[in-house]
Write a protein that holds these residues in place. Structure first.
Motif, mmCIF file in Angstrom:
data_model
loop_
_atom_site.group_PDB
_atom_site.id
_atom_site.type_symbol
_atom_site.label_atom_id
_atom_site.label_comp_id
_atom_site.label_asym_id
_atom_site.label_seq_id
_atom_site.Cartn_x
_atom_site.Cartn_y
_atom_site.Cartn_z
ATOM 1 N N LEU A 96 -34.099 69.038 76.648
ATOM 2 C CA LEU A 96 -34.420 69.080 78.071
ATOM 3 C C LEU A 96 -35.284 67.904 78.484
ATOM 4 C CD1 LEU A 96 -35.160 72.886 78.539
ATOM 5 C CD2 LEU A 96 -33.126 71.632 79.272
ATOM 6 N N ALA A 97 -36.146 67.454 77.569
ATOM 7 C CA ALA A 97 -37.063 66.357 77.893
ATOM 8 C C ALA A 97 -36.434 64.993 77.730
ATOM 9 C CB ALA A 97 -38.318 66.439 77.015
ATOM 10 N N SER A 98 -35.252 64.941 77.104
ATOM 11 C CA SER A 98 -34.673 63.641 76.765
ATOM 12 C C SER A 98 -34.373 62.784 77.982
ATOM 13 C CB SER A 98 -33.384 63.840 75.949
ATOM 14 O OG SER A 98 -32.423 64.542 76.714
ATOM 15 N N GLY A 99 -34.157 63.407 79.132
ATOM 16 C CA GLY A 99 -33.863 62.631 80.315
ATOM 17 C C GLY A 99 -35.092 62.311 81.130
ATOM 18 N N ALA A 100 -36.236 62.804 80.746
ATOM 19 C CA ALA A 100 -37.459 62.576 81.512
ATOM 20 C C ALA A 100 -37.978 61.174 81.280
ATOM 21 C CB ALA A 100 -38.519 63.602 81.114
ATOM 22 N N GLY A 101 -38.666 60.631 82.293
ATOM 23 C CA GLY A 101 -39.156 59.269 82.185
ATOM 24 C C GLY A 101 -40.237 59.115 81.148
ATOM 25 N N ASN A 102 -40.953 60.184 80.833
ATOM 26 C CA ASN A 102 -42.044 60.080 79.880
ATOM 27 C C ASN A 102 -41.677 60.678 78.521
ATOM 28 O OD1 ASN A 102 -41.916 62.707 80.679
ATOM 29 N ND2 ASN A 102 -44.116 62.997 80.965
ATOM 30 N N ALA A 103 -40.399 60.823 78.233
ATOM 31 C CA ALA A 103 -39.977 61.381 76.957
ATOM 32 C C ALA A 103 -40.422 60.476 75.817
ATOM 33 C CB ALA A 103 -38.457 61.560 76.925
ATOM 34 N N ALA A 104 -40.886 61.100 74.737
ATOM 35 C CA ALA A 104 -41.399 60.316 73.614
ATOM 36 C C ALA A 104 -40.289 59.776 72.732
ATOM 37 C CB ALA A 104 -42.365 61.156 72.793
ATOM 38 N N LEU A 105 -39.178 60.505 72.614
ATOM 39 C CA LEU A 105 -38.101 60.106 71.733
ATOM 40 C C LEU A 105 -36.877 59.691 72.544
ATOM 41 C CD1 LEU A 105 -38.315 62.855 68.960
ATOM 42 C CD2 LEU A 105 -39.274 60.546 68.928
ATOM 43 N N HIS A 106 -36.235 58.603 72.096
ATOM 44 C CA HIS A 106 -35.069 58.081 72.796
ATOM 45 C C HIS A 106 -33.968 57.793 71.776
ATOM 46 C CE1 HIS A 106 -37.705 57.341 76.310
ATOM 47 N NE2 HIS A 106 -38.597 57.014 75.385
ATOM 48 N N ASP A 107 -32.806 58.364 71.985
ATOM 49 C CA ASP A 107 -31.675 58.128 71.105
ATOM 50 C C ASP A 107 -31.095 56.749 71.399
ATOM 51 O OD1 ASP A 107 -29.530 58.265 69.435
ATOM 52 O OD2 ASP A 107 -28.435 59.782 70.582
#
Length: 258
Positions: free
Chosen positions: A29-40
């Protein structure tokens, strides 16, 4: 030399199922947030913008790549493998080097404290960098940060030393959490020497949420990181285009002279 089987709670219970699924859902759910810590980043690579490192998405790549049967190595073998790994990034069409074991620097930013603590205020024990501790969100221990902050998992004990039934990565030997695959419920080496004991290094146990030292001749799992974001790694295509453009410029100059 293999490490002994993981300890369980005093009453024999295993970690509750569902904590891994819940953590995975939160990450998705957080993956699309601007402040997400992890990015695929694709190609088996995950960027952590808080730590500014790129993790191998496969937390047991040593095994799945065929380098080692079960993925467990001595500390020296692990550091040697990391230093010599050439990982092909299929998305950016480059071979990546510069891999290392995750670091475990002093939680207080100055010197190691080898006292055992449940409150996350020393370098040995549970809840290192966890919410509610005096060093909350500290990035000094990279696996501890991944475990307690990115994954939102719990330690075997809470900050007050009370046993928690839903500790660890889950009841399975190996789990997937969000972008991370094949995470073992076991101990992983760090690249930091454990100075309290001779020939020892820090490790982090994902089955317990525990950081401690262990003799380097024991065998533990290896999860590699690389400094920086692979998304900024130059691709070979621009260099080729530059050469083609340069050749074209030379050809144009020759035609102008004739």
């Amino acid at each position: 030399m293999k490490k002994h089987k993981l300890a369980r709670s005093a009453d024999g219970r295993k970690p509750l199922k569902g904590v891994v699924e819940a953590a995975a859902l939160v990450m998705m759910l957080a993956s699309g947030a601007g402040n997400a810590a992890l990015h695929d980043r694709g190609g088996g690579l995950v960027y952590d913008d808080a730590l500014d490192v790129t993790w191998l998405a496969d937390a047991n790549y040593a095994s799945t790549s065929g380098h080692d049967t079960d993925g467990r190595m001595t500390w020296l073998a692990a550091t040697t493998w990391a230093a010599n790994l050439n990982f092909y990034d299929s998305v950016r069409n480059v071979t990546l080097t510069g891999w290392r074991l995750p670091s475990a620097l002093p939680i207080n930013g100055m010197f190691f404290n080898y006292s055992l603590s449940n409150a996350g205020d020393t370098d040995v024990g549970y809840n290192i960098s966890a919410h509610g501790t005096i060093y909350e969100n500290s990035t000094n221990s990279e696996i501890a940060y991944m475990y307690y902050i990115n994954f939102g998992l719990k330690g075997f004990y809470d900050l007050n030393g009370v046993w928690q039934s839903d500790y660890g990565v889950g009841s399975s030997d190996q789990v997937d959490i969000g972008y991370i695959k094949n995470l073992k419920a076991s101990a992983y080496w760090t690249n930091s020497v454990y100075g309290f004991e001779a020939n020892s290094a820090f490790l982090f146990n994902t089955a317990l949420g525990l950081q401690r030292g262990l003799d380097k001749d024991f065998e533990n799992y290896v999860w590699l990181v690389r400094d920086g974001d692979v998304a900024t790694v130059p691709e070979p295509a621009p260099a080729i285009l530059f050469c083609v453009g340069l050749a074209g410029l030379v050809l144009m100059r020759r035609r102008c002279r004739t």
